[in-house]
Write a protein that holds these residues in place. Structure first.
Motif, short mmCIF file in Angstrom:
data_model
loop_
_atom_site.label_atom_id
_atom_site.label_comp_id
_atom_site.label_asym_id
_atom_site.label_seq_id
_atom_site.Cartn_x
_atom_site.Cartn_y
_atom_site.Cartn_z
N GLY A 1 0.84 -1.19 0.00
CA GLY A 1 0.00 0.00 0.00
C GLY A 1 0.88 1.23 0.00
O GLY A 1 2.10 1.14 0.11
N PRO A 2 0.27 2.41 -0.14
CA PRO A 2 1.06 3.65 -0.20
C PRO A 2 1.79 3.92 1.12
O PRO A 2 1.24 3.70 2.19
CB PRO A 2 0.03 4.73 -0.50
CG PRO A 2 -1.29 4.14 -0.16
CD PRO A 2 -1.16 2.66 -0.27
N GLU A 3 3.03 4.39 0.98
CA GLU A 3 3.84 4.71 2.16
C GLU A 3 3.86 6.21 2.43
O GLU A 3 4.41 6.64 3.43
CB GLU A 3 5.25 4.17 1.97
CG GLU A 3 5.25 2.65 1.91
CD GLU A 3 6.61 2.06 1.59
OE1 GLU A 3 7.61 2.81 1.57
OE2 GLU A 3 6.66 0.85 1.35
N GLU A 4 3.28 7.00 1.51
CA GLU A 4 3.14 8.44 1.71
C GLU A 4 1.76 8.85 1.23
O GLU A 4 1.37 8.54 0.09
CB GLU A 4 4.20 9.20 0.93
CG GLU A 4 5.60 8.99 1.46
CD GLU A 4 6.63 9.88 0.77
OE1 GLU A 4 6.23 10.90 0.17
OE2 GLU A 4 7.81 9.55 0.84
N VAL A 5 1.00 9.53 2.08
CA VAL A 5 -0.33 10.04 1.71
C VAL A 5 -0.53 11.41 2.34
O VAL A 5 0.21 11.81 3.24
CB VAL A 5 -1.47 9.08 2.16
CG1 VAL A 5 -1.38 7.74 1.46
CG2 VAL A 5 -1.48 8.89 3.65
N GLN A 6 -1.56 12.10 1.89
CA GLN A 6 -1.93 13.39 2.47
C GLN A 6 -3.07 13.18 3.48
O GLN A 6 -3.83 12.21 3.37
CB GLN A 6 -2.38 14.35 1.36
CG GLN A 6 -1.27 14.75 0.41
CD GLN A 6 -0.09 15.38 1.15
OE1 GLN A 6 -0.25 16.28 1.97
NE2 GLN A 6 1.12 14.89 0.86
N PRO A 7 -3.21 14.06 4.45
CA PRO A 7 -4.31 13.92 5.40
C PRO A 7 -5.65 13.85 4.68
O PRO A 7 -5.87 14.53 3.66
CB PRO A 7 -4.21 15.20 6.25
CG PRO A 7 -2.78 15.61 6.14
CD PRO A 7 -2.36 15.22 4.75
N ASN A 8 -6.54 13.01 5.17
CA ASN A 8 -7.89 12.79 4.65
C ASN A 8 -7.93 12.15 3.26
O ASN A 8 -8.99 12.07 2.65
CB ASN A 8 -8.72 14.07 4.67
CG ASN A 8 -8.86 14.60 6.08
OD1 ASN A 8 -9.25 13.85 6.99
ND2 ASN A 8 -8.54 15.86 6.30
N GLU A 9 -6.80 11.74 2.73
CA GLU A 9 -6.75 11.06 1.44
C GLU A 9 -6.99 9.56 1.67
O GLU A 9 -6.41 8.96 2.58
CB GLU A 9 -5.36 11.27 0.82
CG GLU A 9 -5.13 10.53 -0.48
CD GLU A 9 -3.70 10.72 -1.01
OE1 GLU A 9 -3.38 10.06 -2.00
OE2 GLU A 9 -2.93 11.51 -0.43
N LYS A 10 -7.85 8.94 0.86
CA LYS A 10 -8.12 7.51 0.97
C LYS A 10 -6.88 6.73 0.53
O LYS A 10 -6.25 7.06 -0.47
CB LYS A 10 -9.30 7.08 0.09
CG LYS A 10 -10.64 7.48 0.63
CD LYS A 10 -11.07 6.49 1.69
CE LYS A 10 -12.49 6.81 2.14
NZ LYS A 10 -12.83 6.17 3.38
#
Length: 150
Positions: free
Chosen positions: A41-50
């Motif tokens: 899965g993604p190891e970097e995301v933005q707040p509130n991003e699914k």
């Protein structure tokens, strides 16, 4: 007397040889396989991003479609006591999936708990959310130190 001793020795040799053969046959056909779980899965995301995470479960060379339990646990680093657990849903053969979002910036841990074939595996992924600083000693990749096989 010599006949009695000879008969006893023959019986002992026969018993020992038959026990040894039974053990060899059982051990060659009952080689245990390892339960393997690859968490992605993604190891970097933005707040509130699914973000979607998947656990691909394999036993030997076969995908596991009937795992006893597959759950995902998410917590902010250093705050495991306030973790949240989620049941996984099957996406395809042997792959279990779940989606979440992260409310605040920070480092989070996503861990899958998979129980199947009388074994348990718990691989993890570190996720950087927003402007969080990553640990200098951690790559953010799946870590084996949190992965257990029972």
């Amino acid at each position: 007397m010599k006949k009695l001793i000879f008969a006893g020795l023959c019986s002992g040799v026969f018993l020992l040889s038959s026990c040894g053969n039974a053990k060899d046959e059982a051990s060659s056909s009952d080689v245990p396989k390892a339960l393997e779980v690859k968490l992605t899965g993604p190891e970097e995301v933005q707040p509130n991003e699914k973000a979607a995470y998947q656990a691909a479960v394999v036993y030997g060379d076969e995908p596991v479609t009937d795992a006893d339990e597959v759950e995902f646990e998410v917590w902010k680093e250093g705050e495991k006591s306030s973790s949240s657990q989620f049941k996984a849903s099957k996406k395809e053969k042997g792959v279990y999936r779940f989606e979440t979002d992260f409310k605040d910036d920070g480092l989070y841990i996503v861990q899958s708990h998979v129980t199947a074939k009388q074994q348990h595996s718990m691989p993890t992924i570190q996720v950087r959310v927003g402007d969080a600083e990553t640990d200098s000693g951690s790559s953010g990749k799946e870590t084996d130190e949190h992965s257990h096989h029972h």
